[in-house]
Motif scaffolding. Structure first.
Motif, PDB file in Angstrom:
ATOM      1  N   LEU A 167       9.586   1.085  -3.585  1.00  0.00           N
ATOM      2  CA  LEU A 167       8.715   2.195  -3.198  1.00  0.00           C
ATOM      3  C   LEU A 167       8.956   3.403  -4.101  1.00  0.00           C
ATOM      4  O   LEU A 167       8.011   4.089  -4.504  1.00  0.00           O
ATOM      5  CB  LEU A 167       8.954   2.565  -1.734  1.00  0.00           C
ATOM      6  N   ARG A 168      10.227   3.660  -4.413  1.00  0.00           N
ATOM      7  CA  ARG A 168      10.555   4.788  -5.282  1.00  0.00           C
ATOM      8  C   ARG A 168       9.937   4.591  -6.673  1.00  0.00           C
ATOM      9  O   ARG A 168       9.503   5.560  -7.308  1.00  0.00           O
ATOM     10  CB  ARG A 168      12.069   4.942  -5.402  1.00  0.00           C
ATOM     11  N   ALA A 169       9.884   3.329  -7.121  1.00  0.00           N
ATOM     12  CA  ALA A 169       9.341   3.021  -8.443  1.00  0.00           C
ATOM     13  C   ALA A 169       7.821   2.863  -8.434  1.00  0.00           C
ATOM     14  O   ALA A 169       7.229   2.545  -9.472  1.00  0.00           O
ATOM     15  CB  ALA A 169       9.988   1.748  -8.978  1.00  0.00           C
TER      16      ALA A 169
ATOM     17  N   GLY B 220       7.845   3.970   9.311  1.00  0.00           N
ATOM     18  CA  GLY B 220       7.706   4.909   8.199  1.00  0.00           C
ATOM     19  C   GLY B 220       6.939   4.301   7.044  1.00  0.00           C
ATOM     20  O   GLY B 220       6.100   4.962   6.415  1.00  0.00           O
ATOM     21  N   ILE B 221       7.216   3.026   6.757  1.00  0.00           N
ATOM     22  CA  ILE B 221       6.474   2.336   5.697  1.00  0.00           C
ATOM     23  C   ILE B 221       5.023   2.154   6.107  1.00  0.00           C
ATOM     24  O   ILE B 221       4.103   2.355   5.298  1.00  0.00           O
ATOM     25  CB  ILE B 221       7.137   0.976   5.398  1.00  0.00           C
TER      26      ILE B 221
ATOM     27  N   ASP C  45       0.826  -1.210   0.000  1.00  0.00           N
ATOM     28  CA  ASP C  45       0.000   0.000   0.000  1.00  0.00           C
ATOM     29  C   ASP C  45       0.860   1.260   0.000  1.00  0.00           C
ATOM     30  O   ASP C  45       0.487   2.271  -0.608  1.00  0.00           O
ATOM     31  CB  ASP C  45      -0.925   0.002   1.215  1.00  0.00           C
ATOM     32  N   ALA C  46       2.005   1.200   0.681  1.00  0.00           N
ATOM     33  CA  ALA C  46       2.875   2.374   0.753  1.00  0.00           C
ATOM     34  C   ALA C  46       3.380   2.774  -0.625  1.00  0.00           C
ATOM     35  O   ALA C  46       3.579   3.965  -0.897  1.00  0.00           O
ATOM     36  CB  ALA C  46       4.045   2.100   1.692  1.00  0.00           C
ATOM     37  N   ALA C  47       3.603   1.809  -1.497  1.00  0.00           N
ATOM     38  CA  ALA C  47       4.108   2.123  -2.836  1.00  0.00           C
ATOM     39  C   ALA C  47       3.177   3.059  -3.592  1.00  0.00           C
ATOM     40  O   ALA C  47       3.620   3.887  -4.395  1.00  0.00           O
ATOM     41  CB  ALA C  47       4.315   0.832  -3.633  1.00  0.00           C
TER      42      ALA C  47
ATOM     43  N   ALA D  52       7.592  -4.075  -3.786  1.00  0.00           N
ATOM     44  CA  ALA D  52       7.823  -3.694  -2.390  1.00  0.00           C
ATOM     45  C   ALA D  52       7.371  -4.803  -1.447  1.00  0.00           C
ATOM     46  O   ALA D  52       8.061  -5.130  -0.476  1.00  0.00           O
ATOM     47  CB  ALA D  52       7.090  -2.397  -2.069  1.00  0.00           C
ATOM     48  N   SER D  53       6.221  -5.406  -1.743  1.00  0.00           N
ATOM     49  CA  SER D  53       5.715  -6.500  -0.914  1.00  0.00           C
ATOM     50  C   SER D  53       6.644  -7.706  -0.988  1.00  0.00           C
ATOM     51  O   SER D  53       6.938  -8.346   0.027  1.00  0.00           O
ATOM     52  CB  SER D  53       4.304  -6.889  -1.354  1.00  0.00           C
TER      53      SER D  53
END
Length: 247
Positions: free
Chosen positions: A218-220, A165-166, A126-128, A226-227
């Protein structure tokens, strides 16, 4: 017409009797501790292997491992990696089981970690989609801080800040609260015992590589990536803590 079941009541409220249902690892640890005390087993006595004890109790080896960690935390036994488990010196004197007077010790480490795996992978995905530039920079700064202090006094705080943070970037308040609670549980005596025995400096370097991969995904804005990167980190940690079972 259905018939109501009569129950004793006080002021119109049903009165129920308390039910004791100890956690499985607690019940196992209680029996082993009682045997050490009642026989008694002298210090230095080697206990049967985890496989054998799990078979006798008819529980999983994970449950048996949690019971042994609890007993080790109370200084009743000593686990010698690659050798076996022994009654600790000084346990021939009468002793009390900590949870007998402190109440429920809470879920065992493996139970906690299983939930952490699920929650942190979901948070990373979800953070992505939701992470801000500022939040991404904070994670990158934490990566640098972890590189400079891989196992020093600020290391655990930096790791926690990274994962929180994530969680915050997931924008899911339930995940945020759950992950925060799980990290609070990591401060327990049982977790400290596990880390003291299982964690080596090289493990932190390996985990840092996984965390870099999480940040890259996450940057992408790659939720699946990310998961998956978080899952690799969690699997590495799980193997470190729970994968080394004796025979």
């Amino acid at each position: 017409m259905s018939k109501k079941i009569a129950t004793p009541n006080v002021g119109g409220l049903a009165v129920f009797q308390p039910v004791e249902q100890p956690r499985l690892y607690v019940a196992v640890a209680r029996q082993i501790a009682q045997q050490i005390q009642d026989i008694p087993l002298p210090p230095g006595t080697r206990l049967p292997s985890e496989r054998e004890l799990a078979g006798q109790f008819q529980v999983s080896r994970t449950t048996l491992r949690e019971a042994m960690i609890a007993l080790e935390t109370m200084d009743l036994i000593e686990v010698r990696v690659g050798d076996g488990t022994y009654v600790r010196k000084g346990t021939s004197r009468p002793f009390g089981i900590r949870w007998e007077h402190e109440g429920d010790p809470g879920p065992g480490p493996h139970e906690q970690f299983r939930v952490r795996e699920l929650a942190e992978c979901a948070a990373a995905e979800d953070a992505a989609a939701n992470i801000s530039i500022g939040e991404l920079r904070q994670l990158e700064d934490l990566i640098v801080a972890m590189e400079m202090d891989i196992d020093g006094p600020a290391a655990e705080a930096n790791r926690r800040a990274f994962h929180m943070g994530i969680a915050a970037a997931s924008r899911n308040s339930i995940l945020i609260g759950l992950i925060e609670q799980l990290w609070e549980m990591r401060g327990s005596a049982m977790w400290r015992k596990i880390r003291d025995r299982a964690v080596r400096p090289q493990h932190h370097h390996e985990a840092l590589s996984d965390r870099r991969a999480i940040v890259e995904s996450l940057r992408a804005k790659d939720g699946a990536g990310a998961s998956a990167a978080m899952a690799r980190l969690m699997d590495r940690i799980r193997q470190r803590y729970f994968g080394q079972l004796d025979e």
